[in-house]
Design a protein around this motif. Structure first.
Motif, PDB file in Angstrom:
ATOM      1  N   ILE A 180       0.861  -1.179   0.000  1.00 55.88           N
ATOM      2  CA  ILE A 180       0.000   0.000   0.000  1.00 55.88           C
ATOM      3  C   ILE A 180       0.894   1.225   0.000  1.00 55.88           C
ATOM      4  O   ILE A 180       1.698   1.415   0.921  1.00 55.88           O
ATOM      5  N   LEU A 181       0.778   2.034  -1.054  1.00 57.29           N
ATOM      6  CA  LEU A 181       1.552   3.272  -1.147  1.00 57.29           C
ATOM      7  C   LEU A 181       0.678   4.423  -0.659  1.00 57.29           C
ATOM      8  O   LEU A 181      -0.355   4.721  -1.263  1.00 57.29           O
ATOM      9  N   CYS A 182       1.076   5.049   0.422  1.00 56.98           N
ATOM     10  CA  CYS A 182       0.315   6.139   1.020  1.00 56.98           C
ATOM     11  C   CYS A 182       0.965   7.483   0.702  1.00 56.98           C
ATOM     12  O   CYS A 182       2.198   7.588   0.683  1.00 56.98           O
ATOM     13  N   ASN A 183       0.145   8.495   0.475  1.00 56.80           N
ATOM     14  CA  ASN A 183       0.611   9.817   0.047  1.00 56.80           C
ATOM     15  C   ASN A 183       1.336   9.713  -1.292  1.00 56.80           C
ATOM     16  O   ASN A 183       2.323  10.408  -1.549  1.00 56.80           O
ATOM     17  N   ALA A 184       0.826   8.838  -2.154  1.00 59.54           N
ATOM     18  CA  ALA A 184       1.404   8.651  -3.485  1.00 59.54           C
ATOM     19  C   ALA A 184       1.125   9.865  -4.360  1.00 59.54           C
ATOM     20  O   ALA A 184       0.145  10.590  -4.164  1.00 59.54           O
ATOM     21  N   ALA A 185       2.002  10.093  -5.343  1.00 59.41           N
ATOM     22  CA  ALA A 185       1.755  11.135  -6.338  1.00 59.41           C
ATOM     23  C   ALA A 185       0.557  10.728  -7.182  1.00 59.41           C
ATOM     24  O   ALA A 185       0.260   9.540  -7.344  1.00 59.41           O
ATOM     25  N   ARG A 186      -0.131  11.724  -7.746  1.00 64.45           N
ATOM     26  CA  ARG A 186      -1.413  11.464  -8.423  1.00 64.45           C
ATOM     27  C   ARG A 186      -1.377  11.794  -9.918  1.00 64.45           C
ATOM     28  O   ARG A 186      -2.418  11.820 -10.577  1.00 64.45           O
ATOM     29  N   ALA A 296       2.752  23.095  -8.099  1.00 64.11           N
ATOM     30  CA  ALA A 296       2.427  22.119  -7.060  1.00 64.11           C
ATOM     31  C   ALA A 296       2.257  20.750  -7.706  1.00 64.11           C
ATOM     32  O   ALA A 296       2.034  20.643  -8.915  1.00 64.11           O
ATOM     33  N   PRO A 297       2.343  19.688  -6.904  1.00 61.41           N
ATOM     34  CA  PRO A 297       2.068  18.357  -7.457  1.00 61.41           C
ATOM     35  C   PRO A 297       0.652  18.298  -8.025  1.00 61.41           C
ATOM     36  O   PRO A 297      -0.234  19.043  -7.607  1.00 61.41           O
ATOM     37  N   TYR A 298       0.452  17.399  -8.984  1.00 60.14           N
ATOM     38  CA  TYR A 298      -0.865  17.221  -9.595  1.00 60.14           C
ATOM     39  C   TYR A 298      -1.907  16.915  -8.512  1.00 60.14           C
ATOM     40  O   TYR A 298      -1.614  16.165  -7.588  1.00 60.14           O
ATOM     41  N   PRO A 299      -3.067  17.545  -8.579  1.00 58.07           N
ATOM     42  CA  PRO A 299      -3.646  18.293  -9.695  1.00 58.07           C
ATOM     43  C   PRO A 299      -3.355  19.788  -9.691  1.00 58.07           C
ATOM     44  O   PRO A 299      -4.093  20.562 -10.306  1.00 58.07           O
TER      45      PRO A 299
END
Length: 429
Positions: A180-186, A296-299
């Motif tokens: 489980i990858l938590c706080n993953a990039a989107r 900022a990271p997506y979105p």
């Protein structure tokens, strides 16, 4: 020295299709080594970064062919798990091979990666994720020595990281158990990687959200997949049309993926119409300043779109504030834009763009990939001739850029910088 020679001040008109996304193609190519079989990847642009990835695959023992934009990778029997420094240094994204090689071969030997110099881009999140999954990593003499039996576990990222999320996905597919990858990039490119891994028989879900779940250890096979269109290339074409004026339709892109950019262009005075897989932009008046733009990271607003959009807003009315939150050295194009008459003031991570009535052609040099795109955008809007060098950076992420812009009416050629004094001619494909 190779250069782009641009005669600016001409509006753009027509339709252009974006090529496949570099930032999707690279992790997908790395993923191909995970399966003992043949994978066919369509819409894979023949960029220099892609070429470097194919050379890494060949070095590892894969049989690789490329016909146009289709790449075939036979990873039935890789024989190596090391990547020489000469290949790693060609691109920053080469570190994405870490998880894939370790997952398939049980060990990996890589040097630290190269790429554009955009300030510190540590790979600590990559290494922490691999270690959490059971990988043992020794850093010695500028190289990474990795080995160990991987096992599914929970990985919590301190901050969203596209590369670290992708690397963890690649390693976790080969790790028995649930990861489980938590706080993953989107980012959309992560969704694309999930699509290819699924086509190979992997169980991956949740890409595009902050939690990605992988049921690892399943048998994999070669897959066939089509890479998504490059959203940053789409943003570059739209910024060029906004800066030079005219009406351009960009196809092959999901408008939802670039909505933060198109909304700024609309606020700056462009008319923007989104369709299912296309965006039409028209601009016939000086642009206005926009609300503050925070990368900022997506979105959120993509850092890769910041330089070309900044270049578009240099000519016009009003002031726009940029705050760069991703890379420390993302303003290396500012001094070159100033050579063309732009009024930009930089303090740390903040840049203030004050619109000017005119830009003028100049001899400028690209210091990085997206900064080079910014110079092309500004040159198209400027009066007179610009000569842009440093094309090795542009060629990492833009395929046939001059031909595509030439089809839209730009007067742009590729030649030697010594040709600066010779007349330019329009380019068609």
């Amino acid at each position: 020295m190779s250069a782009l020679i641009v005669e600016g001040g001409r509006p753009l008109s027509g339709t252009v299709r974006v090529h496949g996304a570099k930032n999707s193609a690279l992790p997908i190519l790395a993923a191909a080594i995970l399966a003992p079989g043949t994978s066919v990847i369509h819409n894979c642009p023949p960029l220099s970064d892609v070429t470097a990835s194919l050379e890494i695959l060949r070095h590892l023992g894969c049989r690789v062919t490329q016909e146009g934009t289709t790449v075939t990778v036979d990873a039935t029997a890789p024989v190596r798990w090391d990547v020489p420094h000469a290949l790693m240094r060609e691109m920053r994204s080469s570190v994405i091979f870490l998880g894939a090689i370790l997952g398939r071969m049980g060990e990996a030997d890589l040097s630290f990666p190269g790429g554009c110099e955009l300030g510190p881009r540590p790979i600590d999140l990559h290494l922490k994720a691999i270690r959490t999954l059971g990988g043992e990593i020794e850093e010695r003499g500028g190289r990474l020595y990795c080995r160990g039996a991987l096992k599914g576990r929970e990985v919590i990222f301190a901050r969203p990281s596209v590369g670290a999320t992708e690397n963890a996905m690649l390693a976790a597919v080969a790790a028995p158990g649930t990861t489980i990858l938590c706080n993953a990039a989107r980012e959309p490119e992560i969704v694309d990687l999930q699509g290819f891994l699924t086509a190979m028989g992997a169980s991956v879900r949740g890409a595009g959200t902050s939690m990605v779940v992988i049921e690892g250890g399943r048998p994999l096979h070669g897959g066939e997949y089509t890479v998504m269109g490059d959203r940053i290339v789409a943003c570059t074409y739209l910024a060029a049309a906004a800066a030079a004026g005219g009406e351009v339709t960009v196809t092959g892109v999901d408008p939802r993926h670039i909505s933060t950019v198109t909304s700024v262009l609309a606020e700056a005075g462009c008319r923007v119409v989104s369709q299912r897989d296309a965006v039409c932009l028209s601009s016939d008046a000086p642009l206005f300043g926009s609300r503050p733009i925070h990368t900022a990271p997506y979105p959120g607003f993509p850092t890769d779109a910041q330089p070309p959009l900044m270049a578009a807003l240099c000519k016009g009315k009003g002031t726009t504030l940029f705050v760069e939150n991703i890379f420390e050295s993302r303003y290396r194009h500012v001094d070159e834009l100033a050579r063309m008459g732009a009024d930009i003031r930089v303090e740390g991570r903040v840049a203030v763009v004050c619109g000017v009535p005119e830009l003028h052609g100049a001899a400028v040099e690209a210091a990085d990939l997206r900064g080079g795109a910014a110079l092309v955008v500004a040159a198209l809007a400027a009066e007179g001739r610009s000569v842009i060098t440093g094309l090795k950076h542009l060629d990492r992420g833009y395929w046939h850029l001059e031909e595509a812009l030439g089809e839209l009416g730009a007067q742009i050629t590729r030649g030697g910088a010594e040709e600066e004094s010779e007349p330019s001619a329009s380019v068609g494909r």
